[in-house]
Motif scaffolding. Structure first.
Motif, PDB file in Angstrom:
ATOM      1  N   CYS A   1     -68.681 -63.888 -39.986  1.00 43.79           N
ATOM      2  CA  CYS A   1     -69.670 -63.694 -39.349  1.00 43.79           C
ATOM      3  C   CYS A   1     -71.434 -63.601 -39.242  1.00 43.79           C
ATOM      4  O   CYS A   1     -71.388 -62.401 -40.635  1.00 43.79           O
TER       5      CYS A   1
ATOM      6  N   THR B   1     -78.541 -64.774 -38.036  1.00 39.87           N
ATOM      7  CA  THR B   1     -79.489 -65.134 -37.739  1.00 39.87           C
ATOM      8  C   THR B   1     -80.886 -64.214 -36.969  1.00 39.87           C
ATOM      9  O   THR B   1     -80.683 -63.842 -36.391  1.00 39.87           O
TER      10      THR B   1
ATOM     11  N   GLN C   1     -76.488 -66.489 -34.004  1.00 37.55           N
ATOM     12  CA  GLN C   1     -75.075 -66.174 -34.229  1.00 37.55           C
ATOM     13  C   GLN C   1     -74.326 -67.260 -35.582  1.00 37.55           C
ATOM     14  O   GLN C   1     -74.729 -68.449 -34.831  1.00 37.55           O
ATOM     15  N   LEU C   2     -74.009 -67.046 -36.876  1.00 38.88           N
ATOM     16  CA  LEU C   2     -73.769 -68.124 -37.658  1.00 38.88           C
ATOM     17  C   LEU C   2     -71.758 -67.573 -37.766  1.00 38.88           C
ATOM     18  O   LEU C   2     -71.444 -67.157 -38.156  1.00 38.88           O
TER      19      LEU C   2
ATOM     20  N   ILE D   1     -69.067 -68.631 -40.552  1.00 36.94           N
ATOM     21  CA  ILE D   1     -68.966 -68.457 -41.656  1.00 36.94           C
ATOM     22  C   ILE D   1     -67.723 -69.369 -42.876  1.00 36.94           C
ATOM     23  O   ILE D   1     -66.498 -68.158 -42.384  1.00 36.94           O
TER      24      ILE D   1
ATOM     25  N   THR E   1     -70.570 -73.856 -43.130  1.00 38.70           N
ATOM     26  CA  THR E   1     -71.154 -73.160 -41.782  1.00 38.70           C
ATOM     27  C   THR E   1     -71.663 -73.462 -40.551  1.00 38.70           C
ATOM     28  O   THR E   1     -71.356 -75.331 -40.801  1.00 38.70           O
ATOM     29  N   ASN E   2     -72.067 -72.957 -39.345  1.00 42.40           N
ATOM     30  CA  ASN E   2     -71.561 -73.672 -38.384  1.00 42.40           C
ATOM     31  C   ASN E   2     -72.452 -72.761 -37.418  1.00 42.40           C
ATOM     32  O   ASN E   2     -72.074 -71.057 -37.123  1.00 42.40           O
ATOM     33  N   ALA E   3     -73.158 -72.790 -36.491  1.00 44.11           N
ATOM     34  CA  ALA E   3     -73.591 -72.109 -35.296  1.00 44.11           C
ATOM     35  C   ALA E   3     -73.043 -71.683 -33.969  1.00 44.11           C
ATOM     36  O   ALA E   3     -72.079 -73.037 -33.963  1.00 44.11           O
TER      37      ALA E   3
ATOM     38  N   ALA F   1     -66.826 -72.724 -33.258  1.00 43.93           N
ATOM     39  CA  ALA F   1     -68.536 -72.702 -34.446  1.00 43.93           C
ATOM     40  C   ALA F   1     -67.262 -72.690 -35.678  1.00 43.93           C
ATOM     41  O   ALA F   1     -67.814 -72.699 -36.838  1.00 43.93           O
ATOM     42  N   TYR F   2     -66.382 -71.828 -35.393  1.00 45.26           N
ATOM     43  CA  TYR F   2     -65.401 -71.789 -36.779  1.00 45.26           C
ATOM     44  C   TYR F   2     -64.604 -73.401 -37.183  1.00 45.26           C
ATOM     45  O   TYR F   2     -65.002 -72.433 -38.416  1.00 45.26           O
TER      46      TYR F   2
ATOM     47  N   ALA G   1     -66.772 -74.909 -38.715  1.00 45.34           N
ATOM     48  CA  ALA G   1     -67.834 -74.112 -40.088  1.00 45.34           C
ATOM     49  C   ALA G   1     -65.949 -74.539 -41.631  1.00 45.34           C
ATOM     50  O   ALA G   1     -66.624 -74.744 -42.323  1.00 45.34           O
TER      51      ALA G   1
ATOM     52  N   ASP H   1     -67.431 -78.172 -42.241  1.00 45.33           N
ATOM     53  CA  ASP H   1     -68.621 -78.357 -42.747  1.00 45.33           C
ATOM     54  C   ASP H   1     -68.138 -77.831 -44.032  1.00 45.33           C
ATOM     55  O   ASP H   1     -68.023 -78.908 -45.433  1.00 45.33           O
TER      56      ASP H   1
END
Length: 165
Positions: free
Chosen positions: A58, A61, A71-72, A74, A91-93, A111-112, A115, A118
């Motif tokens: 993570c 930002t 936070q992102l 990754i 990545t994902n917010a 988010a994970y 990511a 993605d």
């Protein structure tokens, strides 16, 4: 090794029905993760490709003043298809609650997973047209029916070596 039939499928024009418009406020047309997996299964076979997650991280930002504003999640991943490997980062917010400014465990999990999805799509896009590589070309026309399929780098190099235009 990727065979001629698979090269042909990889270089076919992408069906515009597979491409999704970005959500409001977001940038870039995209393919759904399930669609990328289904396409990989169709082209490479269920046992012809694999996907590996190397790490999940993570990062904070910040705005122009250096203040943390999010936070992102990754994901560093690799796709291998018939002996050809591609590695990329997704990545994902992280969604924070407006009530208290914190992210729930479910928000981090989402988010994970985003990511990883993605990263999967970013790895596969390097295999060409069927995985949305041309979606990164801002000058493309997905509705251009009479345009010839784009040549992949491997096919173009093979033709150059064989002396074909």
């Amino acid at each position: 090794m990727i065979n001629e039939s698979q090269h042909g499928m990889l270089n076919e024009r992408i069906d515009p029905a597979r491409v999704h418009e970005p959500p409001k406020g977001k940038f870039g047309h995209y393919l759904e993760s399930w669609d990328v997996i289904e396409t990989a299964n169709r082209i490479f076979g269920f046992d012809g490709w694999s996907f590996e997650v190397h790490s999940l991280d993570c990062a904070a930002t910040t705005d122009a003043n250096g203040t943390i504003n999010g936070q992102l999640a990754i994901a560093h991943c690799t796709v291998t298809a018939l002996g050809v490997s591609r590695r990329d980062v997704g990545t994902n917010a992280v969604s924070f609650r407006t009530s208290d400014g914190f992210a729930s465990p479910e928000a981090w999990a989402t988010a994970y997973k985003g990511a990883v999805s993605d990263a999967l799509k970013r790895c596969f896009r390097t295999f060409g047209e069927q995985f949305g590589n041309t979606l990164y070309n801002k000058d493309r026309d997905l509705d251009e029916d009479d345009a010839p399929p784009r040549q992949g780098l491997v096919a173009a190099a093979r033709e150059a070596v064989q002396g074909r235009p």
